[in-house]
Structure formats: C-alpha cells, structure tokens
Design an enzyme around this catalytic site. Structure first.
Site, mmCIF file in Angstrom:
data_model
loop_
_atom_site.group_PDB
_atom_site.id
_atom_site.type_symbol
_atom_site.label_atom_id
_atom_site.label_comp_id
_atom_site.label_asym_id
_atom_site.label_seq_id
_atom_site.Cartn_x
_atom_site.Cartn_y
_atom_site.Cartn_z
ATOM 1 C CB CYS A 43 67.569 6.674 13.787
ATOM 2 S SG CYS A 43 67.929 5.027 13.127
ATOM 3 C CG HIS A 103 63.060 5.771 15.684
ATOM 4 N ND1 HIS A 103 63.126 6.680 14.659
ATOM 5 C CD2 HIS A 103 63.928 4.778 15.368
ATOM 6 C CE1 HIS A 103 63.989 6.252 13.747
ATOM 7 N NE2 HIS A 103 64.494 5.099 14.157
ATOM 8 C CD GLU A 123 60.818 9.253 15.504
ATOM 9 O OE1 GLU A 123 61.324 8.714 14.505
ATOM 10 O OE2 GLU A 123 61.423 9.364 16.594
#
Length: 225
Positions: free
Chosen positions: A89, A198, A200
């Site tokens: 990002c 994302h 994660e």
C-alpha cells in the site's frame, strides 16, 4: 525456515507496521525488527518491508516525503546486494517515488477512499512472494487506499507485460481504475515487490479470510530452497 530476518520500516504516520510484524514474528516465527525511518543499518536483514499507512501525513503526495528518509538510501543498497524488498500500500507508493519500481500510484478514479475486500488474481507463481499459491489462484484480499490507481506510460506498461513484472491483478476489474487492472508489480529480478492489497490483513488463522497466509509462506520457501 524460521531464520529469515525481517525488518519493518516505521515512518511517521505508518499504521500497518505492527500488523506486518505480528505476521512475520507471531505467525512465521521469524526474527523481526521494527526500523525507525532515521536508522540506516539494514545489514543483518533478509527482507525489508515498507508497510501501509500515511507516511508523513501523505503531504505533497503519497510517499513523496518518505523517499528522502535516511533509511531509503540503505534500502537501495540492500536491494542492490540482492536483498528482498516488499512495499504494501503506502510502501508501494514509496517504492515508485524512490524509483525502485516504475509508474506511480494516483487518486482513485472515483476520487473516494476505498476500503473493501476484493478479488486478486495471481499472475505468476514462480516468484519468492507467490510460490505457495496454486496455479491460477484468485484471492480475496483487503484494500484500503485513496491513491491506489496504478498508472504508467504505454512503453512502461508494455515492458511490464513483456517482462512478466505484473504479479497481481484485480479480478474481475480494478475498483480504483488501475491501468491493466494492476494490483502489484515487481522489478525484473523479482526480489522487489509492491502491491496495494494487504496480505498481512488476511493472515490471522482465527479470523475469516486467510488468503494472505500463502504469501508469507512463499517467502520462507524461497529461503529454504
């Protein structure tokens, strides 16, 4: 292989650094160091991550100030000696501003911040970041950005296509208007990756939506090979 050494850069305004560290340290069991943006010693690290957030408040434009942080010179040296670099990002935005990846991330086509879970197609399974995904995988990953529309000139786009540097595409269509539905690209070596989704945020075994786990497992595979 739990010996892969991760570093996660923390800029003023970063807000996903601890999410990444939770995955690399807590899920993968790898040594992980949070790196303040003024630090310059990355010599002991295998993978350096530029996380999501709003570095320096996104003043001027996303990543424009972060590219001048002291850590960025060391990051370029890390990449030059074959180290892995991941930008997620805002981290992707910083990599383009720093010239480590081509193109730019600009305002979403609808001029709105988009926070959603979207379809992401894995275009290459032969990279350190994607080897744990089955061929032809389509994932569901979170996005959260206001300036995530990837853009580049026609010559750069053709080079990315011809050289296989487009790693992830939005599927079926980019919600932000990215050219060629691009969600993530790599450098020619495959060791530097930038992506807007994302992974994660889709890696907690106790929460729904775990399509990010193979992404992180792929990194371990690449060092164990």
């Amino acid at each position: 292989m739990a010996g892969v050494r991760f570093g996660v850069v923390v800029f003023p305004g970063s807000n996903c650094d601890r999410d990444v560290a939770w995955v690399t340290r807590g899920l993968l069991g790898c040594p992980t160091r949070l790196i303040w943006h003024r630090e310059t010693d990355l010599s002991e690290l295998d993978v350096v991550v530029l996380p999501g957030g709003f570095s320096y408040g996104d003043y001027l434009r996303c990543g424009a100030i972060a590219r001048f942080a002291p850590v960025m010179g060391s990051l370029k040296e890390h990449a030059a000696r074959g180290g892995y670099v991941l930008g997620i990002c805002n981290g992707f935005q910083i990599l383009t501003e720093a010239g480590l990846l081509p193109g730019a991330l600009v305002r979403n086509a609808n001029l709105h911040f988009i926070c959603d879970r979207v379809g992401i197609r894995v275009e290459r399974q032969d990279l350190p970041w994607t080897s744990a995904y089955p061929q032809g995988s389509t994932l569901t990953l979170p996005i959260a950005h206001g300036e995530g529309r990837y853009t580049c000139d026609p010559d750069t786009l053709k080079q990315l296509q011809d050289r296989g540097q487009i790693v992830f595409r939005y599927a079926p269509v980019a919600p932000n208007g990215s050219v060629d539905n691009i969600a993530g690209i790599c450098d020619p070596s495959g060791r530097i990756l930038g992506l807007m989704p994302h992974p994660e945020r889709a890696a907690d075994p106790d929460l729904p939506g775990q399509d990010g786990i193979p992404f992180w497992q792929s990194i371990l595979r690449s060092f164990a090979a």
